[in-house]
Design a protein around this motif. Structure first.
Motif, PDB file in Angstrom:
ATOM      1  N   PRO A 176      23.689  47.794 -25.815  1.00 27.30           N
ATOM      2  CA  PRO A 176      22.228  47.760 -25.868  1.00 27.30           C
ATOM      3  C   PRO A 176      21.656  46.702 -24.941  1.00 27.30           C
ATOM      4  O   PRO A 176      22.361  45.802 -24.486  1.00 27.30           O
ATOM      5  CB  PRO A 176      21.951  47.396 -27.338  1.00 27.30           C
ATOM      6  N   ARG A 177      20.366  46.811 -24.641  1.00 23.88           N
ATOM      7  CA  ARG A 177      19.706  45.851 -23.753  1.00 23.88           C
ATOM      8  C   ARG A 177      19.621  44.485 -24.429  1.00 23.88           C
ATOM      9  O   ARG A 177      19.484  44.382 -25.644  1.00 23.88           O
ATOM     10  CB  ARG A 177      18.302  46.337 -23.413  1.00 23.88           C
ATOM     11  N   LEU A 178      19.699  43.452 -23.602  1.00 31.20           N
ATOM     12  CA  LEU A 178      19.564  42.104 -24.125  1.00 31.20           C
ATOM     13  C   LEU A 178      18.116  41.859 -24.539  1.00 31.20           C
ATOM     14  O   LEU A 178      17.181  42.139 -23.777  1.00 31.20           O
ATOM     15  CB  LEU A 178      19.973  41.076 -23.064  1.00 31.20           C
ATOM     16  N   ASP A 179      17.940  41.347 -25.733  1.00 36.40           N
ATOM     17  CA  ASP A 179      16.616  41.052 -26.270  1.00 36.40           C
ATOM     18  C   ASP A 179      16.141  39.719 -25.684  1.00 36.40           C
ATOM     19  O   ASP A 179      16.303  38.665 -26.294  1.00 36.40           O
ATOM     20  CB  ASP A 179      16.703  41.006 -27.798  1.00 36.40           C
ATOM     21  N   VAL A 180      15.548  39.781 -24.484  1.00 41.34           N
ATOM     22  CA  VAL A 180      15.145  38.552 -23.781  1.00 41.34           C
ATOM     23  C   VAL A 180      14.065  37.776 -24.542  1.00 41.34           C
ATOM     24  O   VAL A 180      14.183  36.561 -24.715  1.00 41.34           O
ATOM     25  CB  VAL A 180      14.689  38.876 -22.345  1.00 41.34           C
ATOM     26  N   PRO A 181      12.966  38.432 -25.011  1.00 41.65           N
ATOM     27  CA  PRO A 181      11.972  37.662 -25.782  1.00 41.65           C
ATOM     28  C   PRO A 181      12.569  36.992 -27.011  1.00 41.65           C
ATOM     29  O   PRO A 181      12.236  35.849 -27.341  1.00 41.65           O
ATOM     30  CB  PRO A 181      10.932  38.717 -26.163  1.00 41.65           C
ATOM     31  N   GLY A 182      13.457  37.709 -27.695  1.00 41.76           N
ATOM     32  CA  GLY A 182      14.102  37.110 -28.860  1.00 41.76           C
ATOM     33  C   GLY A 182      14.973  35.936 -28.477  1.00 41.76           C
ATOM     34  O   GLY A 182      14.980  34.896 -29.150  1.00 41.76           O
ATOM     35  N   ALA A 183      15.721  36.078 -27.362  1.00 43.08           N
ATOM     36  CA  ALA A 183      16.585  34.992 -26.910  1.00 43.08           C
ATOM     37  C   ALA A 183      15.773  33.758 -26.543  1.00 43.08           C
ATOM     38  O   ALA A 183      16.140  32.627 -26.879  1.00 43.08           O
ATOM     39  CB  ALA A 183      17.417  35.467 -25.713  1.00 43.08           C
ATOM     40  N   VAL A 184      14.643  33.957 -25.850  1.00 44.17           N
ATOM     41  CA  VAL A 184      13.810  32.834 -25.431  1.00 44.17           C
ATOM     42  C   VAL A 184      13.202  32.115 -26.634  1.00 44.17           C
ATOM     43  O   VAL A 184      13.226  30.877 -26.717  1.00 44.17           O
ATOM     44  CB  VAL A 184      12.696  33.318 -24.478  1.00 44.17           C
ATOM     45  N   THR A 185      12.667  32.886 -27.587  1.00 42.14           N
ATOM     46  CA  THR A 185      11.988  32.253 -28.727  1.00 42.14           C
ATOM     47  C   THR A 185      12.970  31.547 -29.655  1.00 42.14           C
ATOM     48  O   THR A 185      12.713  30.428 -30.104  1.00 42.14           O
ATOM     49  CB  THR A 185      11.168  33.285 -29.510  1.00 42.14           C
ATOM     50  N   VAL A 186      14.126  32.175 -29.960  1.00 42.89           N
ATOM     51  CA  VAL A 186      15.046  31.529 -30.894  1.00 42.89           C
ATOM     52  C   VAL A 186      15.736  30.334 -30.249  1.00 42.89           C
ATOM     53  O   VAL A 186      15.922  29.291 -30.896  1.00 42.89           O
ATOM     54  CB  VAL A 186      16.085  32.530 -31.446  1.00 42.89           C
ATOM     55  N   THR A 187      16.103  30.445 -28.972  1.00 41.45           N
ATOM     56  CA  THR A 187      16.744  29.315 -28.305  1.00 41.45           C
ATOM     57  C   THR A 187      15.765  28.153 -28.157  1.00 41.45           C
ATOM     58  O   THR A 187      16.093  26.995 -28.462  1.00 41.45           O
ATOM     59  CB  THR A 187      17.276  29.738 -26.925  1.00 41.45           C
ATOM     60  N   GLY A 188      14.542  28.450 -27.723  1.00 42.96           N
ATOM     61  CA  GLY A 188      13.526  27.403 -27.623  1.00 42.96           C
ATOM     62  C   GLY A 188      13.194  26.795 -28.968  1.00 42.96           C
ATOM     63  O   GLY A 188      13.011  25.580 -29.089  1.00 42.96           O
ATOM     64  N   GLY A 189      13.118  27.637 -29.986  1.00 40.55           N
ATOM     65  CA  GLY A 189      12.802  27.138 -31.320  1.00 40.55           C
ATOM     66  C   GLY A 189      13.872  26.215 -31.865  1.00 40.55           C
ATOM     67  O   GLY A 189      13.571  25.142 -32.398  1.00 40.55           O
ATOM     68  N   LEU A 190      15.138  26.624 -31.721  1.00 35.18           N
ATOM     69  CA  LEU A 190      16.230  25.787 -32.217  1.00 35.18           C
ATOM     70  C   LEU A 190      16.332  24.486 -31.428  1.00 35.18           C
ATOM     71  O   LEU A 190      16.533  23.410 -32.009  1.00 35.18           O
ATOM     72  CB  LEU A 190      17.549  26.559 -32.150  1.00 35.18           C
ATOM     73  N   LEU A 191      16.195  24.572 -30.109  1.00 38.19           N
ATOM     74  CA  LEU A 191      16.249  23.354 -29.297  1.00 38.19           C
ATOM     75  C   LEU A 191      15.139  22.380 -29.676  1.00 38.19           C
ATOM     76  O   LEU A 191      15.362  21.178 -29.830  1.00 38.19           O
ATOM     77  CB  LEU A 191      16.154  23.709 -27.809  1.00 38.19           C
ATOM     78  N   SER A 192      13.914  22.901 -29.850  1.00 37.42           N
ATOM     79  CA  SER A 192      12.774  22.037 -30.202  1.00 37.42           C
ATOM     80  C   SER A 192      12.957  21.425 -31.581  1.00 37.42           C
ATOM     81  O   SER A 192      12.701  20.231 -31.786  1.00 37.42           O
ATOM     82  CB  SER A 192      11.477  22.849 -30.160  1.00 37.42           C
ATOM     83  N   LEU A 193      13.421  22.239 -32.526  1.00 40.85           N
ATOM     84  CA  LEU A 193      13.587  21.745 -33.887  1.00 40.85           C
ATOM     85  C   LEU A 193      14.674  20.682 -33.961  1.00 40.85           C
ATOM     86  O   LEU A 193      14.486  19.619 -34.579  1.00 40.85           O
ATOM     87  CB  LEU A 193      13.925  22.918 -34.814  1.00 40.85           C
TER      88      LEU A 193
END
Length: 458
Positions: A202-219
């Motif tokens: 399946p296609r890589l979920d780019v919006p999901g990858a950006v939001t979860v990675t950014g969210g975890l890094l920020s938190l």
């Protein structure tokens, strides 16, 4: 998907060698979370890092290793788990060399951050390779038991080796050990490990990858910064809000994605959601106990780094003992019940640590933390089984991505959330006891919530 068959409860032949490689890599990453703990004073003196800045020696590794886990797990699903696993090993080894020969704080922290990126590739792909290699049932339970034992053992052995190496060869040898470990495992992985990926690509979920990675890094950044100087700073508040907002956005994105990074349908399975909650609690709270007891042993009781490491070596031995029988307990009681009972045991024994004193308490602390680690290890294995049971092979990357994210975030957030309370007051001993009381309460409340939530099979 590659599955190696063997007798129902036995692991032998090539499957055993696969397990050795995967567990060795897991042990190496777990070792990295603790091998520097005892070495921090010597590291700070050599590189000119302040006492408060030393937290970043740990956080620089934990930040990317936790933030990139879900993305790495999905990339492994799509492009090949073995390929990403081997790449992660190579990066981890090179980064360990950089940290070994670091000439200033910036070069050292860069090495630690790259180690974290490598670990983020190793851990979820290693777990996925394990769960797709060993079929659900006794074989997988045994494999996860060994895997979980080495996760806990790596953390505690790191405390011992950190003390021994720092006292004999200096703090740089702790990073050199990780480089050596990586380059010993790396040549074995390509030939032994089976390649696996999801068949439909399946296609890589780019919006999901950006939001979860950014969210975890920020938190994680917000919590780690708070551990250094408290929650008063504007950057802490801003990154905390950004992190939470991105994680909320991630949930919204995933609910609308055709190929989500994390299946919300999967998270609606009670066993997966609550199993990961149990894992988050047991890992974050036990690493906090180890952190504050390290301070207590050395700064309150005046024990040497070597003696402190030996005490945690006893804890490691008890973890191995627990790992040998925990799968049998799970087979008899079930993973859900074992998880709840293990959390209760960990919480009660953490509360027992409140009996430590300012001039004595090493024996009580050694016994209590060693016994608590046995329950902790059982909880790690039980949550891994609970959170991956009933999941199809093509979804194992998603499920194990959640499990490994729980592991890494759990190892990351406990110390910033509670450990800061031990070091910000005027009297370290009082701060340590406050942390231990809160720690025990959190574990016991979590056990109650899981007991209520996991009553029905899902």
């Amino acid at each position: 998907m590659a599955t190696l068959t063997s007798p129902p409860s036995a692991i032998d032949g090539r499957a055993r060698l696969v397990l050795v490689v995967l567990c060795a890599a897991q042990f190496m990453v777990a070792l990295d979370f603790s091998v520097l703990n005892v070495a921090l004073p010597a590291l700070g003196a050599d590189l000119g890092m302040s006492h408060s800045a030393l937290q970043w020696a740990i956080t620089a590794f934990a930040l990317p290793s936790g933030g990139f886990l879900l993305l790495s797990g999905r990339l492994g699903d799509l492009y090949g788990r073995k390929k990403l696993f081997v790449s992660g090993l190579a990066l981890f080894g090179a980064a360990s060399l950089l940290a070994t020969f670091a000439w200033d704080p910036a070069s050292f922290l860069a090495g630690r951050a790259l180690q974290g990126v490598g670990a983020a590739a190793i851990v979820p792909t290693g777990m996925s390779l394990l769960t797709t290699t060993f079929p659900e049932g006794p074989q997988r339970d045994r494999a996860l038991g060994i895997f979980g034992t080495l996760l806990s053992l790596g953390f505690t052995v790191g405390m011992v080796l950190g003390g021994v190496l720092t006292d004999t060869l200096g703090w740089r040898s702790t990073m050199g050990l990780l480089a050596l470990f990586s380059f010993l495992v790396l040549p074995l992985a390509p030939g032994l490990l089976p390649e696996s990926r999801t068949p439909d690509r399946p296609r890589l979920d780019v919006p999901g990858a950006v939001t979860v990675t950014g969210g975890l890094l920020s938190l994680i950044y917000a919590l780690s910064t708070a551990a250094e100087r408290g929650f008063e700073g504007a950057d802490v508040a801003i990154t905390l809000v950004i992190g939470l907002a991105l994680l909320v956005a991630f949930v919204i994105v995933e609910s609308r994605s055709a190929s989500p990074l994390v299946s919300l349908k999967m998270l609606r399975r009670r066993s997966i959601a609550l199993g990961n909650l149990g894992g988050l609690i047991t890992l974050s709270m036990m690493t906090t106990v180890v952190f504050v007891l390290t301070l207590y042993f050395q700064e309150t009781l005046g024990l040497s780094g070597l003696m402190t490491g030996m005490i945690f070596g006893i804890q490691g031995v008890m973890s191995v003992v627990a790992g040998s029988f925990a799968p049998k307990v799970i087979g008899r009681l079930g993973a859900r019940r074992t998880l709840v009972l293990a959390l209760v045991g960990q919480g009660v024994l953490t509360a027992a640590l409140l009996g430590i004193g300012t001039t004595s308490g090493a024996l009580l602390a050694t016994v209590a933390v060693s016994l608590a680690s046995m329950f902790h290890l059982a909880a790690i294995i039980a949550y891994g089984v609970t959170a991956t049971s009933g999941v199809a092979d093509e979804e194992q990357g998603l499920a194990t991505g959640l499990v490994t994210t729980t592991q890494q975030v759990g190892l990351t957030i406990g110390i910033p959330l509670l450990g800061v309370l031990a070091t910000t007051g005027d009297v370290l001993y009082d701060g340590v006891r406050t942390v231990l009381a809160l720690d025990a309460a959190i574990v016991l409340v979590a056990a109650l919530l899981l007991a209520l939530g996991l009553r029905k099979r899902t």
